[in-house]
Structure formats: C-alpha cells, structure tokens
Design an enzyme around this catalytic site. Structure first.
Site, mmCIF file in Angstrom:
data_model
loop_
_atom_site.group_PDB
_atom_site.id
_atom_site.type_symbol
_atom_site.label_atom_id
_atom_site.label_comp_id
_atom_site.label_asym_id
_atom_site.label_seq_id
_atom_site.Cartn_x
_atom_site.Cartn_y
_atom_site.Cartn_z
ATOM 1 N N HIS A 123 0.835 -1.198 0.000
ATOM 2 C CA HIS A 123 0.000 0.000 0.000
ATOM 3 C C HIS A 123 0.872 1.252 0.000
ATOM 4 O O HIS A 123 1.764 1.396 0.848
ATOM 5 C CB HIS A 123 -0.904 0.025 1.238
ATOM 6 C CG HIS A 123 -1.989 -1.004 1.205
ATOM 7 N ND1 HIS A 123 -3.256 -0.747 0.732
ATOM 8 C CD2 HIS A 123 -1.991 -2.307 1.590
ATOM 9 C CE1 HIS A 123 -4.006 -1.837 0.832
ATOM 10 N NE2 HIS A 123 -3.247 -2.808 1.342
ATOM 11 N N GLY A 150 -10.102 -2.253 3.244
ATOM 12 C CA GLY A 150 -10.788 -1.717 4.410
ATOM 13 C C GLY A 150 -11.293 -2.839 5.295
ATOM 14 O O GLY A 150 -11.099 -4.019 5.001
ATOM 15 N N GLU A 192 -8.691 -12.146 5.662
ATOM 16 C CA GLU A 192 -7.687 -11.635 6.592
ATOM 17 C C GLU A 192 -8.319 -11.576 7.978
ATOM 18 O O GLU A 192 -8.102 -12.449 8.815
ATOM 19 C CB GLU A 192 -7.199 -10.255 6.163
ATOM 20 C CG GLU A 192 -6.125 -9.676 7.076
ATOM 21 C CD GLU A 192 -5.764 -8.238 6.716
ATOM 22 O OE1 GLU A 192 -4.755 -7.759 7.263
ATOM 23 O OE2 GLU A 192 -6.484 -7.605 5.933
#
Length: 361
Positions: free
Chosen positions: A23, A182, A212
C-alpha cells in the site's frame, strides 16, 4: 528432502524479488511524513523521524485490523497535494528497488486524497508520474524496477464503480488492476458486484482483500460471486484445511489450490492484525507445503517496519527456507502479476532465473 542452506539478509536484499501487495500510504519514509506534515500543518505523535517510525509499528501492533487501519490517518493526511503524492510515489519506487524488488504492484485509494480539491484523475496522474520518476532514478542507480499501480476502492464506501472506471481509464498509463480494501467485517465484497462485473466486461484484472480479519465466507464471496483473480491476504483459507500427517483440504481450499488462485500473504502484517499468532505459526508454511500459489508481500512497510527482504529473511529463519524457496515465492508472484504474459515471462527468464541459478550453484 535435505534442509535448505541458510541465507543471509544482505544476500536476500541483492536477489531479485517481486511484490504484489503493497500500500502506497503504508510505506512512507518517516522523515517524509515529518516534512509533509509541517507543510500542511498536520499534527503528528512526534516530529522526530526515528521515533515516529517506531510509533507507527507500535500503534499497528495491536492484534486488531481496525486499530491497525487507524494509523493511516497520519499518512493519508500528508498525501493531499499533487506534489506530495508524486514525491511519495517516487520514493516508494526507489525504496523498493533498493531492496532488490524488480517488479512491484503498489496500490492506493484515490478517493482518500481529495481533501485539497484534487480530482480523482489528478490524484492518479500524480502518483503515476512519481512512479515513472522513481523508476528512472532507480535505473540510474543500477537497480531497475517495473512498477504497476492498483487502484483501490474502500469497501465501506460507495464509490467502487467510479474507481473501477477510473482504473480502466488509466489502464494504458500504468494502472494494471483494481482492488477493494478496508475493514472486512460487515462490508462483504458482494456490495461491489456492479464494479466487478464492469471490470470483467472490460477484461481488466482485480484482486480483493479477503480472508484476513474475516474467514471463509469472505474468500468464497470474493472468488465465486465477484470473480477475483487473486486474494488479498487469503490467509484464512487455512480454516478449510484439516491438519494432520496428511492434511485434508475442504471444498473451498481445494478449489483455490486447483485453480491456482494466488494468495497475497503478508506475514508480519498478518501477525500484527491477529490473523496469525506468530511468523513461526503462520499458515504460509502449510500452504507452501501443500503447493498453493503462495506469494510473499509487505502490505504496509511503515506500519510493519518491514521490506520484502525482511519478510523473506523471517520466513527463512522460521521455516528453514533457502534460495530455492525464495525463488519459488518470487516466480509465483511474477506468474500472478497483472501485466501482460510476455512481460512476466521476460522478467522471469531474463532477470529472476539467471540470478537464482547463480545463487543455487
């Protein structure tokens, strides 16, 4: 099978590596954050760069994905101008190249960088320009890198169709894929079906953060409902594997393995968010042994205080991996990249394999 010879961190840095899950707003240099924050008047926990770097790692090391995500308030706050975005992207390319990464896909959410009146297109153009500059500087330094960009939509928001169209609009200028990210709980990927169906019609690649913090239903929806090419993390696929001397795969795990769906595993990050208890207990060991399409990634280099080389070194220490395994992870990542087949093959055949042939000799 004889154990692999031990490998040194310094040698891992020099070896070519590929990165699929990184990211942009999770990889800033602490010193850059301090400088950019001063320019825009954003208050930081500390203005000492070294202390700030330690603060990010400590704040992210909570075992909670939600708490982990809160640290991004500071990085996103300083990435609201074209100049800042360009600088961050330029430094990102340079930092990855210095770590021996020859191919990287770096993702970011354009919708999070609009507070100072930039348009979505201007945000993307600034980041792409920064990657071009950083890649050129890396080549001059003798560490060439190819950077592809993924545009991310936030799964709790309602702009995924708009971001998907933005990604397709910039597909010939450096954007190679789409992603949603998110908090997973309460925000299933099926909320964004229109965007995924649009991307499929446009023959465009996408990955989905799934498996996750949330379990198998998230993975199942990402693949079977949304048609994801890859799974962002996907570590919870291990919940569909019955352990034992001969582990048994459930229907979903078998499907993921049989279809060679890449898993973008991020070991240190997974430990920080509670998806794995420790590096030594990370499911990557089992998934690698079972020959899933496993790749090794950083997720957020700042928050995890990590790099691709550090992740490989941690796995080497925990599981006894040597150059053969590092090469396997690297080629898996290149096979799974969102760039054209001939480009993937060129990097594998001309960059990765010759380098590891020397290391394995």
């Amino acid at each position: 099978m004889s154990p692999s010879p031990s490998i040194r961190y310094e040698d891992i840095v020099r070896a070519p590596k590929a990165l699929l899950h990184d990211h942009l707003d999770g990889g800033l240099r602490p010193a850059t954050i301090v400088e950019l924050a001063a320019e825009v008047g954003h208050e930081l926990p500390t203005t000492d760069a070294e202390a700030l770097g330690r603060w990010f790692v400590a704040a992210a090391d909570s075992g909670s994905l939600e708490r982990y995500l809160e640290t991004f308030a500071h990085t996103v706050a300083v990435m609201q101008t074209a100049g800042a975005l360009r600088r961050v992207a330029r430094e990102c390319a340079q930092d990855l190249a210095a770590d021996g990464v020859v191919y990287a896909e770096v993702r970011f959410a354009p919708e999070q960088h609009l507070e100072r009146d930039l348009t979505l297109d201007q945000v993307v153009e600034a980041v792409l320009a920064g990657f071009v500059e950083g890649s050129a500087l890396a080549a001059e330094a003798g560490t060439p890198i190819r950077v592809g960009t993924l545009l991310t939509a936030m799964r709790h928001a309602a702009r995924s169709q708009e971001i998907a169209e933005l990604a397709v609009r910039h597909r010939d200028h450096g954007v190679v894929g789409f992603d949603i990210a998110g908090a997973e709980a309460g925000f299933p990927p099926t909320r964004h079906l229109d965007a995924f169906e649009y991307l499929q019609r446009e023959n465009f690649h996408f990955t989905i953060h799934a498996g996750e913090a949330f379990g198998l239903p998230s993975i199942w929806q990402a693949i079977q409902w949304c048609g994801a090419d890859r799974l962002g993390h996907g570590v919870r696929i291990v919940d569909d594997i019955t352990p034992g001397p001969e582990p048994t795969l459930g229907r979903l795990a078998a499907y993921v393995r049989d279809k060679r769906i890449p898993l973008e595993l991020c070991p240190s990050s997974n430990v920080q968010t509670g998806a794995a208890a420790s590096i030594a207990e990370h499911p990557i060991g089992l998934l690698r042994d079972l020959r899933f399409r496993v790749t090794v990634n950083t997720d957020n280099r700042l928050m995890s205080g990590t790099s691709v080389s550090r992740e490989m070194a941690l796995l080497s220490d925990a599981f006894g991996y040597g150059w053969r395994e590092v090469q396997w992870f690297t080629i898996n990542a290149m096979k799974s990249a969102f760039i054209p087949f001939d480009e993937r093959l060129r990097i594998i055949d001309e960059v990765i394999k010759p380098a590891y042939a020397k290391l394995l000799a």
